[in-house]
Design an enzyme around this catalytic site. Structure first.
Site, mmCIF file in Angstrom:
data_model
loop_
_atom_site.group_PDB
_atom_site.id
_atom_site.type_symbol
_atom_site.label_atom_id
_atom_site.label_comp_id
_atom_site.label_asym_id
_atom_site.label_seq_id
_atom_site.Cartn_x
_atom_site.Cartn_y
_atom_site.Cartn_z
ATOM 1 N N SER A 24 0.705 -0.987 0.139
ATOM 2 C CA SER A 24 -0.095 0.026 0.061
ATOM 3 C C SER A 24 0.850 1.349 0.071
ATOM 4 O O SER A 24 1.718 1.211 -0.917
ATOM 5 C CB SER A 24 -1.121 -0.111 1.098
ATOM 6 O OG SER A 24 -2.192 1.009 1.126
ATOM 7 N N ASP B 111 -9.777 -5.166 -4.305
ATOM 8 C CA ASP B 111 -9.236 -3.994 -3.438
ATOM 9 C C ASP B 111 -10.163 -2.745 -3.610
ATOM 10 O O ASP B 111 -10.134 -2.191 -4.772
ATOM 11 C CB ASP B 111 -7.780 -3.781 -4.180
ATOM 12 C CG ASP B 111 -6.933 -2.882 -3.032
ATOM 13 O OD1 ASP B 111 -7.385 -2.065 -2.400
ATOM 14 O OD2 ASP B 111 -5.841 -2.782 -3.028
ATOM 15 N N HIS C 46 -7.645 -5.623 -0.269
ATOM 16 C CA HIS C 46 -6.236 -4.609 -0.156
ATOM 17 C C HIS C 46 -5.142 -5.535 0.509
ATOM 18 O O HIS C 46 -4.208 -4.958 0.537
ATOM 19 C CB HIS C 46 -6.726 -3.543 0.628
ATOM 20 C CG HIS C 46 -5.613 -2.385 0.392
ATOM 21 N ND1 HIS C 46 -4.970 -1.854 -0.660
ATOM 22 C CD2 HIS C 46 -5.034 -1.646 1.425
ATOM 23 C CE1 HIS C 46 -4.164 -0.924 -0.166
ATOM 24 N NE2 HIS C 46 -4.058 -0.851 0.830
#
Length: 260
Positions: A98, A213, A241
């Site tokens: 991320s 996601d 995610h």
């Protein structure tokens, strides 16, 4: 083994170094707003396959010092460089999730990939910034009711159902961060992106991304794949995610194959 590495005068970051005798090494960079603990289910397994696993907490998060400033991509990338140099790491795999994926990309460009021979991007915040409206909402909630923000993240992060104890654990990991750091990193993610850094990456790169996601759409991974020459994109069909948690067994096997 655990260390505190001084990254600048008065600021130390926490490092967990698991199985230092391993033949291969992965340095894990966590995402916003978590800590190195998010990779628990990699630490549980990979050392038994001969992999040295190093997890570091960004400044402001986990067990690291929590200064009021220093939350730009450049400063955070410099913190990674300090850890790599202090531990004398060479020819390792850098894995970022991320915002940590964006940070890994910035490190590769800013420090010319010093010490790194393979890169893993996990649902990385790339190539674009976090949309302004969403980022501003995260910032506002961080500064008004951060526990509520953290409690709501599993609904956005996970595709598979998780138990309440697991959600509580995830909440506690996020709660270790400082509010000011949590907000400041989101400001960076809103105002900066790493698109211009992608073309400078010239090492084997694995892009792992959940197709469900809700935070970084799968289309972003496809664009990143196009911008990093020779990179390989692996979709995770049953992940949001966090494929390293949603599909942890498949993710671990993929990681082992990639690092050889």
């Amino acid at each position: 083994m655990t260390y505190f590495v001084t990254v600048e005068p008065g600021v130390r970051v926490f490092v967990q170094d698991l199985f230092p005798e391993g033949q291969k090494t992965i340095l894990f960079i966590h995402g916003w707003p978590l800590s190195h603990l998010q990779y628990e289910y990699q630490y549980d397994v990979l050392p038994s396959h001969g992999v040295r696993c190093i997890g570091m907490d960004w400044r402001g998060f986990g067990k690291s010092d929590k200064p009021y400033s220093g939350y730009t991509f450049d400063r955070l990338a410099d913190d990674i460089r300090a850890v790599i140099d202090t531990l004398q790491l060479r020819n390792i795999t850098l894995a970022g999730h991320s915002a940590g994926g964006a940070l890994a990309i910035r490190y590769m460009a800013r420090h010319q990939g010093h010490g790194i021979n393979k890169l893993v991007l996990i649902d990385a915040q790339a190539p674009g910034s976090v949309p302004q409206q969403g980022a501003n909402a995260f910032i506002a909630q961080t500064l008004s009711d951060r526990p509520a923000l953290l409690a709501g993240l599993p609904n956005q992060f996970f595709f598979r159902n998780i138990t309440k104890p697991f959600a509580d654990w995830f909440f506690q990991v996020g709660l270790q961060g400082a509010g000011w750091a949590t907000a400041a990193v989101m400001v960076t993610l809103r105002d900066r992106n790493v698109r211009n850094d992608l073309g400078s990456i010239r090492i084997p790169t694995l892009i792992a991304h959940g197709i469900h996601d809700q935070v970084v759409p799968f289309a972003s991974a496809q664009e990143t794949n196009q911008l990093i020459k020779g990179s390989v994109l692996i979709p995770f069909q049953y992940s949001g995610h966090v494929p390293f948690l949603d599909e942890r067994e498949r993710f671990n096997q993929l990681l082992l194959r990639f690092i050889g």
